[in-house]
Design a protein around this motif. Sequence first.
Motif, short mmCIF file in Angstrom:
data_model
loop_
_atom_site.label_atom_id
_atom_site.label_comp_id
_atom_site.label_asym_id
_atom_site.label_seq_id
_atom_site.Cartn_x
_atom_site.Cartn_y
_atom_site.Cartn_z
N GLN A 12 0.78 -1.33 0.04
CA GLN A 12 0.01 0.09 -0.04
C GLN A 12 0.86 1.20 0.05
O GLN A 12 0.88 2.26 -1.06
CB GLN A 12 -0.90 -0.13 1.16
CG GLN A 12 -2.02 -0.69 1.15
CD GLN A 12 -2.93 -0.58 2.34
OE1 GLN A 12 -2.60 -0.73 3.72
NE2 GLN A 12 -4.44 -0.40 2.17
N GLY A 13 1.82 1.21 0.87
CA GLY A 13 2.84 2.50 0.86
C GLY A 13 3.38 2.45 -0.35
O GLY A 13 3.60 3.63 -0.79
N GLN A 48 2.42 2.86 4.88
CA GLN A 48 0.71 2.94 5.72
C GLN A 48 0.57 2.04 6.66
O GLN A 48 1.02 1.02 6.62
CB GLN A 48 -0.05 2.73 4.17
CG GLN A 48 -1.53 3.21 4.75
CD GLN A 48 -2.24 3.07 3.68
OE1 GLN A 48 -2.18 3.06 2.46
NE2 GLN A 48 -3.77 3.03 3.81
N LYS A 93 -6.06 6.13 9.27
CA LYS A 93 -5.14 5.66 8.52
C LYS A 93 -3.85 6.51 8.98
O LYS A 93 -4.05 7.79 9.33
CB LYS A 93 -5.22 5.84 6.96
CG LYS A 93 -6.12 4.62 6.71
CD LYS A 93 -6.44 4.82 5.05
CE LYS A 93 -7.23 5.88 4.80
NZ LYS A 93 -7.82 6.10 3.37
N ARG A 94 -2.61 5.92 9.16
CA ARG A 94 -1.29 6.56 9.44
C ARG A 94 -0.33 6.45 8.23
O ARG A 94 -0.11 5.29 7.87
CB ARG A 94 -0.78 6.22 10.58
CG ARG A 94 0.42 6.59 11.12
CD ARG A 94 1.18 5.90 12.47
NE ARG A 94 2.44 6.26 12.58
CZ ARG A 94 2.97 6.90 13.24
NH1 ARG A 94 2.11 7.79 14.09
NH2 ARG A 94 4.06 7.41 13.52
N PHE A 95 0.19 7.52 7.81
CA PHE A 95 1.12 7.34 6.54
C PHE A 95 2.43 8.07 7.12
O PHE A 95 2.50 9.21 7.76
CB PHE A 95 0.72 8.24 5.43
CG PHE A 95 -0.61 8.03 4.73
CD1 PHE A 95 -0.49 6.91 3.62
CD2 PHE A 95 -1.69 8.42 4.95
CE1 PHE A 95 -1.72 6.45 2.87
CE2 PHE A 95 -2.99 7.79 4.32
CZ PHE A 95 -2.82 6.93 3.32
N LEU A 155 -4.03 11.86 -0.03
CA LEU A 155 -4.21 10.64 0.94
C LEU A 155 -5.56 10.72 1.66
O LEU A 155 -6.12 9.72 2.06
CB LEU A 155 -3.07 11.15 2.11
CG LEU A 155 -1.68 10.86 1.43
CD1 LEU A 155 -0.78 11.36 2.50
CD2 LEU A 155 -1.17 9.68 0.79
#
Lengths: 88, 88
Positions: A18-19, A39, B41-43, B67
């Motif tokens: 995903q990232g 992510q 979500k965390r990016f 995002l």
Amino acid sequence: MARVVVDVMLKPEILDPQGQAVQRALPRLGFAGISDVRQGKRFELEVDGPVDEAALARIRELAETFLANTVIEDFTVRVEESAEEVAP
Amino acid sequence: MARVVVDVMLKPEILDPQGQAVQRALPRLGFAGISDVRQGKRFELEVDGPVDEAALARIRELAETFLANTVIEDFTVRVEESAEEVAP
């Protein structure tokens, strides 16, 4: 009532498709200069009562057994301080 | 190389079925005292070069356009300070 945040991210050695998908799309979208994107998940828990060491220990246990898959994921638990919002 | 974290959460007024599913499962699993759970979500973005105001502005634009879905989601952008890990 306090808010405890549990962040769950894939371990660094685990592939994060995903990232990677986000990272590869960035130059195409005009954003350069970002060399890696990972992510993960963010959980916000509203805790009744005080968030003392015992409560945090319980939440750590909860995160370990239930929110994260510790074979492939790391997690962090922290009490959220006052809002640090940059964007609405 | 600096790390910038973008957190994306559903707006408070938007139903969060993932978070609700977690919250409802907790008493069954023996964890009481948690009145609400929201999941987002965390990016983690690894930024080449200095993270100055211009870089943060670009990342905010990126988060807003790419995002987060700002119709239903809020996001925050922040530079990650030294590790604050509680669990491995």
